[in-house]
Write an enzyme that holds these catalytic residues in place. Structure first.
Site, PDB file in Angstrom:
ATOM      1  NE  ARG A  92      -9.522 -19.173  25.784  1.00  0.00           N
ATOM      2  CZ  ARG A  92      -9.706 -18.871  27.056  1.00  0.00           C
ATOM      3  NH1 ARG A  92     -10.812 -19.262  27.675  1.00  0.00           N
ATOM      4  NH2 ARG A  92      -8.811 -18.172  27.723  1.00  0.00           N
ATOM      5  CG  ASP A  93      -7.656 -17.533  19.031  1.00  0.00           C
ATOM      6  OD1 ASP A  93      -8.113 -17.457  17.880  1.00  0.00           O
ATOM      7  OD2 ASP A  93      -6.775 -16.769  19.465  1.00  0.00           O
ATOM      8  CB  CYS A  94      -6.236 -22.764  16.659  1.00  0.00           C
ATOM      9  SG  CYS A  94      -5.390 -24.226  15.979  1.00  0.00           S
ATOM     10  CD  GLN A  96      -4.356 -18.393  15.743  1.00  0.00           C
ATOM     11  OE1 GLN A  96      -3.641 -17.971  14.850  1.00  0.00           O
ATOM     12  NE2 GLN A  96      -5.665 -18.298  15.684  1.00  0.00           N
ATOM     13  CB  SER A  98      -8.021 -15.675  22.868  1.00  0.00           C
ATOM     14  OG  SER A  98      -8.088 -14.313  22.537  1.00  0.00           O
TER      15      SER A  98
END
Length: 512
Positions: A92-94, A96, A98
């Site tokens: 999720r969020d690549c 990053q 999060s």
């Protein structure tokens, strides 16, 4: 263009549209308030009195089930609609700000099964995976552009198809519960173009869901999100039901060139820094060209895919960051001087918009924002921002002070002094009316966090149903005048824990 059609699912009993939104008395906002004092505590208690999303982001399937069941159980007892944000996709969020999520597709879908079991057959609305459609690992757009999210740990040949398998699997599992409303990530008016996001939504299963959500954790004007969402719904309608050939997303008008029949096919890229409308004097804020394009290609067909809009922090719109100041502006990350937007409601006045929601919990940080510098300070604020999801005292204060529409402070206060008494507890409650008018008769309510039971009340009469407690004023002293106090003494069995929020005549109070 006027959108009037509605799919049957939006009007089914138990759906989000028209429901009363649930305020969680054990939200992360009220949890944060317990560690604060003074103005910061009052701010968190004010924000905690307003419905916002309950984020389920981690844990085993069983832990997810238990967390969701607690929320849905309390909401169902009140006849209200919980809004649950499901956020646990792999990468999720690549990875990053999060970062996190399930290990792989099988683990993710097993975790979603836990969420489904927690909901059961009861009404609930699910915001399914913010950024889940907007940020897809190793993805190539309709225009042939390979996007930036390219984690080395994932196979480029299967990463995108895996993401769609995860989202479709989640939609099917959640929609197996007839009373569950599900909305997929539709990004926002300043992000993907209409055709691109429409293609991704269809691939993610939007036709089997209840619709999509916009502006999650972002700041775009509600008017712009409404226009953009209507265009996405129109594009989906066109491609799936009107176009002569499949895959006609390139024929869908979008926000990056707004020409059309109404403008003589003259257009410009639309600006995010002004509110859009069909009669805007600024050509970069005028929607009439794109509206007329859809009127032309739809030929009388009506868009029917519904959507919801996150209005938690968009009262003043996006941050128009100073040019040539920061290496990376990161205008989505804790931008300064923003305000709360429209209060959450399922009565929007727009047929395709099922709700204005606070998906992002206002007051919780977007992450440690360095704006291209080495940190640790946020150069736009001169302080170090809290980690993603942590309480941000300064931002909470800004959001309240700059809210549009404005927001009034809470109008009652409760001072509590509790004492442990053997296997039970006793407490003195001093209730103060800080509003603008007298309350007659007054009624105080709260929610216990466990199996506590009241056994006696001095200064009022009480009733208790499960964890919900109501104390009514005595007949002879029922009036609580402006600025006046009254005192109630309670005793009971169970843990001597302080309720996170009291309600006086249905309105939340501050407490200390």
């Amino acid at each position: 263009m006027t959108a009037v059609a509605a799919p049957a699912a939006a009007d089914e009993p138990g759906g989000l549209a028209g429901s009363a939104l649930y305020v969680d008395p054990f939200s992360t906002t009220l949890e944060a308030a317990q560690e604060l004092d003074g103005q910061a505590r009052a701010d968190a208690q004010l924000l905690g009195s307003i419905p916002s999303g309950s984020w389920i982001t981690k844990g085993t399937p069983t832990e997810a089930q238990v967390a969701v069941d607690r929320i849905v159980d309390r909401a169902t007892a009140l006849g209200e609609m919980p809004v649950i944000v499901v956020y646990n996709l792999p990468f999720r969020d690549c990875a990053q700000y999060s970062a996190g999520g399930a290990a792989d597709t099988a683990a993710y879908l097993a975790w979603v099964d836990g969420v489904v079991a927690g909901i059961g057959g009861r009404p609930a609305s699910v915001i399914l995976e913010p950024d889940g459609v907007g940020i897809i690992p190793h993805y190539t757009t309709l225009d042939g552009v390979q996007e930036w999210c390219q984690p080395a740990e994932l196979d480029p040949a299967t990463a995108a198809s895996d993401r769609y398998a995860q989202l479709n699997g989640a939609v099917d599992r959640l929609k197996a519960g007839a009373a569950t409303s599900v909305y997929l990530d539709g990004t926002g008016a300043s992000w993907l173009n209409v055709g691109e996001v429409s293609d991704r939504l269809i691939k993610a299963g939007v036709e089997r869901a209840d619709g999509f959500f916009l502006n999650a954790s972002n700041y775009q004007f509600t008017a712009n999100s409404t226009a953009f969402g209507t265009w996405v719904s129109s594009c989906i309608e066109y491609v799936t039901n009107v176009a002569a050939a499949p895959g006609a997303f390139g024929e869908c008008g979008n926000q990056y060139w707004n020409g059309g029949p109404a403008t003589g096919w003259q257009g410009v890229a639309m600006t995010q820094y002004a509110e859009w409308s069909a009669d805007a004097a600024d050509p970069a804020a005028n929607t009439s060209g794109v509206d007329s394009r859809y009127d032309l290609i739809l030929g009388g067909a009506e868009p029917s895919t519904h959507f919801v809009i996150d209005t938690s922090r968009n009262g003043l719109g996006p941050w128009q960051y100073p040019a040539d100041t920061y290496p990376t502006h990161e205008d989505w990350c804790n931008p300064p001087d923003r305000g709360l937007g429209a209060r959450p409601t399922t009565e929007t006045g727009v047929p395709l918009v099922d709700a204005f929601l606070w998906i992002k919990v206002p007051g919780e940080s977007d992450g440690k924002c360095y704006r291209g510098t080495s940190g640790p300070l946020d150069p736009a604020r001169g302080i170090e921002d809290p980690a993603a999801g942590q309480w941000f005292v300064e931002q909470a204060r800004e959001l309240i002070a700059l809210a549009a529409p404005s927001i009034a402070p809470l109008t009652c206060h409760v001072d509590l002094t509790a004492t442990r008494l053997g296997k039970g507890f006793g407490a003195v409650l001093v209730i103060r009316n800080t509003g603008t008018e007298a309350i007659d008769p007054w009624r105080l309510a709260w929610t216990f966090d466990g199996t506590q039971r009241l056994t006696r009340v001095i200064g009022g009469s009480f009733s208790q149903q499960g964890a919900e407690v109501v104390v009514d004023a005595p007949t002879r002293h029922s009036k609580l005048a402006l600025g006046r106090k009254t005192l109630v003494v309670v005793a009971g069995t169970g843990a001597a824990s302080e309720p996170w929020q009291f309600r006086l005549d249905g309105q939340a109070c501050t407490s200390s």
